[in-house]
Motif scaffolding. Sequence first.
Motif, PDB file in Angstrom:
ATOM      1  N   ASP A 183       0.830  -1.210   0.000  1.00 47.76           N
ATOM      2  CA  ASP A 183       0.000   0.000   0.000  1.00 47.76           C
ATOM      3  C   ASP A 183       0.863   1.258   0.000  1.00 47.76           C
ATOM      4  N   LEU A 184       1.935   1.238   0.788  1.00 45.90           N
ATOM      5  CA  LEU A 184       2.824   2.404   0.848  1.00 45.90           C
ATOM      6  C   LEU A 184       3.462   2.674  -0.513  1.00 45.90           C
ATOM      7  N   VAL A 185       3.849   1.606  -1.186  1.00 49.79           N
ATOM      8  CA  VAL A 185       4.434   1.764  -2.523  1.00 49.79           C
ATOM      9  C   VAL A 185       3.392   2.327  -3.491  1.00 49.79           C
ATOM     10  N   LEU A 186       2.161   1.828  -3.371  1.00 47.86           N
ATOM     11  CA  LEU A 186       1.107   2.285  -4.277  1.00 47.86           C
ATOM     12  C   LEU A 186       0.668   3.715  -3.969  1.00 47.86           C
ATOM     13  N   ILE A 187       0.777   4.118  -2.718  1.00 42.59           N
ATOM     14  CA  ILE A 187       0.509   5.519  -2.370  1.00 42.59           C
ATOM     15  C   ILE A 187       1.519   6.412  -3.090  1.00 42.59           C
ATOM     16  N   TRP A 188       2.758   5.988  -3.070  1.00 37.16           N
ATOM     17  CA  TRP A 188       3.826   6.697  -3.792  1.00 37.16           C
ATOM     18  C   TRP A 188       3.525   6.723  -5.295  1.00 37.16           C
ATOM     19  N   LEU A 189       3.164   5.582  -5.827  1.00 35.53           N
ATOM     20  CA  LEU A 189       2.924   5.450  -7.262  1.00 35.53           C
ATOM     21  C   LEU A 189       1.770   6.329  -7.730  1.00 35.53           C
ATOM     22  N   TRP A 190       0.656   6.272  -7.008  1.00 34.73           N
ATOM     23  CA  TRP A 190      -0.523   7.035  -7.438  1.00 34.73           C
ATOM     24  C   TRP A 190      -0.419   8.514  -7.074  1.00 34.73           C
ATOM     25  N   ALA A 191       0.439   8.849  -6.115  1.00 38.26           N
ATOM     26  CA  ALA A 191       0.701  10.266  -5.841  1.00 38.26           C
ATOM     27  C   ALA A 191       1.393  10.898  -7.050  1.00 38.26           C
ATOM     28  N   LEU A 192       2.258  10.128  -7.686  1.00 43.51           N
ATOM     29  CA  LEU A 192       2.912  10.603  -8.908  1.00 43.51           C
ATOM     30  C   LEU A 192       1.884  10.785 -10.025  1.00 43.51           C
ATOM     31  N   ALA A 193       0.901   9.886 -10.059  1.00 44.57           N
ATOM     32  CA  ALA A 193      -0.153   9.998 -11.073  1.00 44.57           C
ATOM     33  C   ALA A 193      -1.031  11.216 -10.814  1.00 44.57           C
ATOM     34  N   VAL A 194      -1.313  11.474  -9.534  1.00 43.63           N
ATOM     35  CA  VAL A 194      -2.152  12.622  -9.163  1.00 43.63           C
ATOM     36  C   VAL A 194      -1.473  13.937  -9.541  1.00 43.63           C
ATOM     37  N   ALA A 195      -0.144  13.951  -9.486  1.00 38.52           N
ATOM     38  CA  ALA A 195       0.592  15.159  -9.864  1.00 38.52           C
ATOM     39  C   ALA A 195       0.329  15.530 -11.322  1.00 38.52           C
ATOM     40  N   GLU A 196      -0.054  14.535 -12.118  1.00 35.73           N
ATOM     41  CA  GLU A 196      -0.339  14.773 -13.532  1.00 35.73           C
ATOM     42  C   GLU A 196      -1.832  14.890 -13.815  1.00 35.73           C
ATOM     43  N   ASP A 197      -2.638  14.197 -13.007  1.00 33.78           N
ATOM     44  CA  ASP A 197      -4.080  14.177 -13.253  1.00 33.78           C
ATOM     45  C   ASP A 197      -4.813  14.011 -11.924  1.00 33.78           C
ATOM     46  N   ARG A 198      -5.506  15.043 -11.487  1.00 34.70           N
ATOM     47  CA  ARG A 198      -6.205  15.003 -10.199  1.00 34.70           C
ATOM     48  C   ARG A 198      -7.343  13.983 -10.188  1.00 34.70           C
ATOM     49  N   GLY A 199      -7.707  13.494 -11.334  1.00 35.14           N
ATOM     50  CA  GLY A 199      -8.775  12.506 -11.414  1.00 35.14           C
ATOM     51  C   GLY A 199      -8.437  11.206 -10.707  1.00 35.14           C
ATOM     52  N   TYR A 200      -7.143  11.019 -10.390  1.00 37.57           N
ATOM     53  CA  TYR A 200      -6.725   9.784  -9.715  1.00 37.57           C
ATOM     54  C   TYR A 200      -6.607   9.954  -8.199  1.00 37.57           C
ATOM     55  N   VAL A 201      -7.075  11.091  -7.677  1.00 41.84           N
ATOM     56  CA  VAL A 201      -7.021  11.313  -6.232  1.00 41.84           C
ATOM     57  C   VAL A 201      -7.816  10.244  -5.487  1.00 41.84           C
ATOM     58  N   SER A 202      -8.943   9.836  -6.057  1.00 42.79           N
ATOM     59  CA  SER A 202      -9.771   8.825  -5.392  1.00 42.79           C
ATOM     60  C   SER A 202      -9.023   7.500  -5.258  1.00 42.79           C
ATOM     61  N   VAL A 203      -8.183   7.184  -6.242  1.00 44.14           N
ATOM     62  CA  VAL A 203      -7.385   5.955  -6.163  1.00 44.14           C
ATOM     63  C   VAL A 203      -6.319   6.099  -5.080  1.00 44.14           C
TER      64      VAL A 203
END
Length: 233
Positions: A183-203
């Motif tokens: 989960d910690l790794v995926l928080i890191w991964l999807w935080a990078l995605a959110v930096a590009e697209d806020r639509g992934y904040v829910s993930v």
Amino acid sequence: MRRVKQIFGYFSLSEWLLWIVSTILIVVGFAVFDGRNGMALAASLVGACSLIFCAKANPIGQALMVVFSIMYGVLSYQKAYYGEMITYLGMTLPIAVMSFVSWVRHPFRGNRSQVAVGKLRRSEPFLMALITMAVTVGFYFILRALNTANLLPSTISVATSLIAAYLTIRRSPYYALGYAANDLVLIWLWALAVAEDRGYVSVLICFVIFFFNDLYGFLSWKKIAKKQRVQLS
């Protein structure tokens, strides 16, 4: 009426609160930051349900994990997180199926709603580490060839997912810590995605919630293991 009481009584007050709060945060996060990607919302809700049942050592949790793996694989493909897609569809999904079968085949004293907690052999941690290193190195080159976005966290996620999956099949309480690390790794991964697209904040919110759910799952399994030992003594 009795059936309803049994359903509500199955989960403790803390588990109901954890489930309800998790659901509210997921829905609010989706409504505020996304509102478009229904798959992200559905996957998050299914995942939260899965973790609550898994925390109870109930095979239903693994059945729900099968559904979550498919949904998450689709989300990962949309974001070009091919490592996540391959990991969940090629590893987590089939392992969830195997775990479901394993949990169903090993009920505690005939109780189909609670699996008998397993115990690792002394050699297994070494074997698990060896397999994890070999698979992770192999996946690194595969993911690099596929031009996977955010290669480093994607590769680390393969390792943590594999460890968690192995421990899940073996019915070890430490499976939950494996998933918490993932989960910690995926928080890191999807935080990078959110930096590009806020639509992934829910993930992103989803995996923050998953982290706390998995920590609770570990504590719950330790209690279950202790109770089972007492009943068997």
